[in-house]
Write an enzyme that holds these catalytic residues in place. Structure first.
Site, short mmCIF file in Angstrom:
data_model
loop_
_atom_site.label_atom_id
_atom_site.label_comp_id
_atom_site.label_asym_id
_atom_site.label_seq_id
_atom_site.Cartn_x
_atom_site.Cartn_y
_atom_site.Cartn_z
N LYS A 1 10.87 43.73 38.93
CA LYS A 1 11.16 43.84 37.22
C LYS A 1 10.11 43.75 36.40
O LYS A 1 9.85 44.66 35.62
CB LYS A 1 12.34 42.94 37.00
N GLN B 1 17.43 35.58 35.47
CA GLN B 1 17.71 35.78 36.95
C GLN B 1 18.77 35.04 37.61
O GLN B 1 19.19 34.01 37.54
CB GLN B 1 16.38 35.61 37.98
N ASP C 1 20.06 42.38 29.63
CA ASP C 1 20.80 42.64 30.96
C ASP C 1 22.42 42.39 30.94
O ASP C 1 23.02 42.68 31.94
CB ASP C 1 20.46 41.24 31.85
#
Ligand code: NAP
Length: 293
Positions: free
Chosen positions: A58, A102, A125
Site C-alpha cells: 500500500k 491494518q 479504508d
C-alpha cells in the site's frame, strides 16, 4: 487451457491501473494548486509477515501515485487504550489526510475501539461505524475498500444488478456485510450466507451474482455456480488460490475474477482514490463532502 464456454475474466489489475492513474492525476493537481501532498498514515500493530507485506504494498503504491505515507509501526504488546490514543493523534493531525489501521490487530486488542478512533473524514479504508452507516443509507462517506472495489469491477463489466439475485458468502464487517449493503443499494436481492447457513450450494445455484468472502481455499465448488453467473472471488490464499474453485467455476460462470489479479488490486486502488478524495475535501474545508462506493 481455455474452452469456448469459459467465463470472461474481470481484470481487476487493468481497472485498478486506470483508477490509480486518475487518482495520481488528481493528487498532482492538488499538489500543484495548493502545495499539499495527500498523506496516508499506515498503522501496523505487531510483526505479522502477511500484514507487513500488505502495508508495504500500500505504501509503495501510494508513493507511485504521488501520495505520501507516514508509517506508524507499533509493538504487538500495545494495549487498546494506547492504540486508540495513537490513532487519535493521527486523527487530529492536519498533515495526515487518511488513516489505515491494518487488519487484523493482535488478539487481545479491541479492534473495533481502535477503528472508531479514526476520524470519519480520514477513514479512507471505510472501517468505522460512521462509514458503514453512511454506506448503508447511501449518504456521503468512504466505502470499505474491498467491497467498494468489487462494486467498481461489477459496474465496469456492466453486470446487471437491479432485480438480480446476489449471494454473499461471508458477513465480516470489512467485507461480506458491506458488499451486501452496496449490492442492496443497487437494487439487487441479496442473500447473506455464513457458517450457520444451511443448503448453501442450492442458494448459490440460484444466484446471478456470487461474492465469495469466506477465507477458505476453493470453498465454492464449480458445480454450485449457475451457468452465466458473475462470480467474484475476494479470497486470497498462499499460492494464488481464492475462495472459489476457479478452474471448475470458470466453465460455468459468465464472468469471473481471477486470483490474483481480480479483487486484490481493486482494494488498493480504492484506498488510494479515497485518500486523494479525503485530502481534496480537507484542503478545501469540506471534509464531510466526500462520497464513494
Ligand atoms: P473472516 O472475517 O474470517 O470472515 C469469513 C466469513 O466466512 C464469516 O462471515 C464466516 O461466517 C464465513 N464462513 C466461514 N466458514 C463458512 C462456511 N463453511 N460456510 C459459509 N460461510 C462461512 O474473513 P474476511 O476478513 O471477510 O476475509 C474473507 C476472505 O477474503 C479471506 O480469504 C481474505 O484473505 C480475503 N480478503 C481479501 C481482501 C482483498 O483485498 N482481496 C481483503 C480482505 C479479505 P461466520 O460469520 O458465521 O463466522
Amino acid at each position: 487451457m481455455t474452452t469456448p464456454t469459459d467465463a470472461r475474466l474481470m481484470a481487476g489489475t487493468d481497472l485498478a491501473r486506470d483508477i490509480v492513474t486518475a487518482a495520481a492525476a488528481r493528487a498532482a493537481d492538488l499538489t500543484a494548486g495548493t502545495g499539499v501532498r495527500p498523506c496516508l498514515a499506515t498503522v501496523l500493530v505487531g510483526d505479522d509477515p502477511a500484514s507487513q507485506t500488505y502495508v508495504r504494498m500500500k505504501r509503495n503504491r501510494s508513493a507511485q501515485a504521488g501520495i505520501d505515507s507516514r508509517h506508524v509501526p507499533l509493538p504487538a504488546g500495545i494495549d487498546t487504550a494506547e492504540l486508540v490514543r495513537r490513532i487519535g493523534e493521527l486523527s487530529a493531525d492536519p498533515a495526515v489526510h487518511g488513516i489505515l489501521l491494518q487488519h487484523p490487530v493482535p488478539a487481545g486488542i479491541d479492534e473495533r475501539a481502535a477503528f472508531e478512533a479514526i476520524d470519519p473524514a480520514k477513514d479512507v479504508d471505510g472501517v468505522t461505524m460512521h462509514s458503514f452507516g453512511a454506506m448503508a443509507f447511501g449518504r456521503p462517506g468512504f466505502a470499505s475498500c474491498t467491497p467498494g472495489g468489487i462494486l467498481r469491477l461489477l459496474e465496469a463489466y456492466e453486470v446487471p444488478l437491479a432485480g438480480r439475485r446476489a449471494v454473499v458468502i461471508g458477513r465480516s464487517p470489512i467485507l461480506g456485510r458491506p458488499v451486501g449493503m452496496l449490492l442492496l443499494a443497487r437494487d439487487a436481492t441479496v442473500t447473506y450466507c455464513h457458517s450457520r447457513t444451511t443448503g448453501l450450494p442450492g442458494l448459490v445455484r440460484d444466484a446471478d451474482i456470487v461474492v465469495a468472502a469466506v477465507g477458505r481455499p476453493r470453498f465454492v465448488a464449480g458445480d454450485w455456480v449457475k451457468p452465466g453467473a458473475a462470480v467474484v472471488d475476494a479470497g486470497y490464499h498462499p499460492g494464488g488460490v481464492g475462495d472459489v474453485d476457479f478452474a471448475a467455476a470458470r466453465e460455468r460462470a459468465g464472468l469471473i475474477t481471477p486470483v490474483p489479479g481480480g479483487v486484490g488490486p481493486m482494494t488498493i486502488a480504492v484506498l488510494l482514490e479515497q485518500t486523494v478524495a479525503a485530502a481534496e475535501a480537507q484542503v478545501s474545508g469540506r471534509p464531510g463532502a466526500v462520497g464513494a462506493g
